[in-house]
Design a protein around this motif. Structure first.
Motif, PDB file in Angstrom:
ATOM      1  N   VAL A 196       0.837  -1.198   0.000  1.00 27.60           N
ATOM      2  CA  VAL A 196       0.000   0.000   0.000  1.00 27.60           C
ATOM      3  C   VAL A 196       0.872   1.248   0.000  1.00 27.60           C
ATOM      4  N   VAL A 197       1.914   1.244   0.816  1.00 27.98           N
ATOM      5  CA  VAL A 197       2.826   2.391   0.861  1.00 27.98           C
ATOM      6  C   VAL A 197       3.501   2.579  -0.489  1.00 27.98           C
ATOM      7  N   LEU A 198       3.909   1.484  -1.120  1.00 24.00           N
ATOM      8  CA  LEU A 198       4.528   1.564  -2.444  1.00 24.00           C
ATOM      9  C   LEU A 198       3.552   2.138  -3.472  1.00 24.00           C
ATOM     10  N   ALA A 199       2.304   1.701  -3.432  1.00 29.70           N
ATOM     11  CA  ALA A 199       1.303   2.213  -4.361  1.00 29.70           C
ATOM     12  C   ALA A 199       1.065   3.703  -4.133  1.00 29.70           C
ATOM     13  N   THR A 200       1.096   4.124  -2.891  1.00 33.07           N
ATOM     14  CA  THR A 200       0.919   5.541  -2.575  1.00 33.07           C
ATOM     15  C   THR A 200       2.080   6.353  -3.124  1.00 33.07           C
ATOM     16  N   PHE A 201       3.281   5.816  -3.049  1.00 30.86           N
ATOM     17  CA  PHE A 201       4.447   6.489  -3.614  1.00 30.86           C
ATOM     18  C   PHE A 201       4.314   6.646  -5.132  1.00 30.86           C
ATOM     19  N   VAL A 202       3.779   5.630  -5.787  1.00 33.95           N
ATOM     20  CA  VAL A 202       3.575   5.707  -7.239  1.00 33.95           C
ATOM     21  C   VAL A 202       2.596   6.834  -7.570  1.00 33.95           C
ATOM     22  N   VAL A 203       1.526   6.948  -6.782  1.00 31.14           N
ATOM     23  CA  VAL A 203       0.569   8.033  -6.980  1.00 31.14           C
ATOM     24  C   VAL A 203       1.261   9.384  -6.810  1.00 31.14           C
ATOM     25  N   SER A 204       2.081   9.504  -5.777  1.00 27.30           N
ATOM     26  CA  SER A 204       2.796  10.752  -5.516  1.00 27.30           C
ATOM     27  C   SER A 204       3.728  11.108  -6.667  1.00 27.30           C
TER      28      SER A 204
END
Length: 207
Positions: free
Chosen positions: A78-86
């Motif tokens: 989830v944290v990795l996916a959030t980084f991709v969004v950022s």
């Protein structure tokens, strides 16, 4: 300390929080060297603490039930996916760093042109970890939430970000991670049950 590269924003644009940014960096410039060093170390290496908190949350969840442990395993994704969004937002918004556009002196060297500023990835990652911990370990979340705010503040102190970069970063990190964790929570029970019947069972239950 390193002087930033002065340059003007296109068409004379200025951000509403320019004054706050320059006030903070001015205070940092006049602060004791040990304080700037401490803030810089936290700004640079503090994300390792958030990684350790994710690992601790999974470790502490294993004895308490397989579903919670499976959710803790999902948290890094989830944290990795959030980084991709950022990262996508950065490429879309294309905001230059404040140390590239304002006349100020910064604690850390200014990132190069094209290393976009909005949102702050450090703030995004810290807030994302804090949000996942609210689902998996409220005790660790009580540490992660103020630590995420401190991480965001440190990015302004060292001169890397405008305050609005940090605020948006915290909002994006917390909001995206919360939504993804809420969705992941519904899938953890069947996933945990399936893992529990395989050699990967120790990942979701202490034996």
């Amino acid at each position: 300390m390193t002087a930033s590269v002065p340059a003007a924003l296109p068409h004379g644009e200025r951000w509403f929080d320019d004054g706050l940014y320059t006030s903070v960096t001015d205070v940092a410039h006049r602060s004791p060297g040990w304080l700037d060093t401490a803030v810089s170390v936290w700004s640079t290496y503090g994300l390792f603490l958030f990684g350790a908190l994710l690992l601790a949350a999974w470790w502490r969840a294993r004895p308490s039930g397989s579903a919670r442990a499976a959710l803790a395993l999902a948290a890094p994704l989830v944290v990795l996916a959030t980084f991709v969004v950022s990262t996508g937002l950065k490429a879309l918004l294309r905001e230059q760093r404040p140390c590239q556009t304002l006349h100020t002196v910064t604690v850390e060297a200014c990132p190069a042109l094209g290393d976009w500023s909005l949102p702050s990835n450090h703030a995004v990652l810290a807030a994302a970890v804090a949000a996942t911990l609210l689902f998996t370990d409220r005790g660790l979340a009580a540490l992660a939430v103020p630590a995420a705010v401190a991480m965001g503040a440190s990015r302004v102190w060292v001169g890397a970000h405008y305050p609005h970069d940090v605020v948006l970063g915290l909002a994006v990190g917390a909001g995206v991670a919360w939504a993804l964790m809420a969705g992941a929570r519904r899938a953890t029970v069947p996933v945990a049950e399936r893992l529990g019947t395989t050699r990967l069972a120790p990942l979701v239950a202490k034996r």
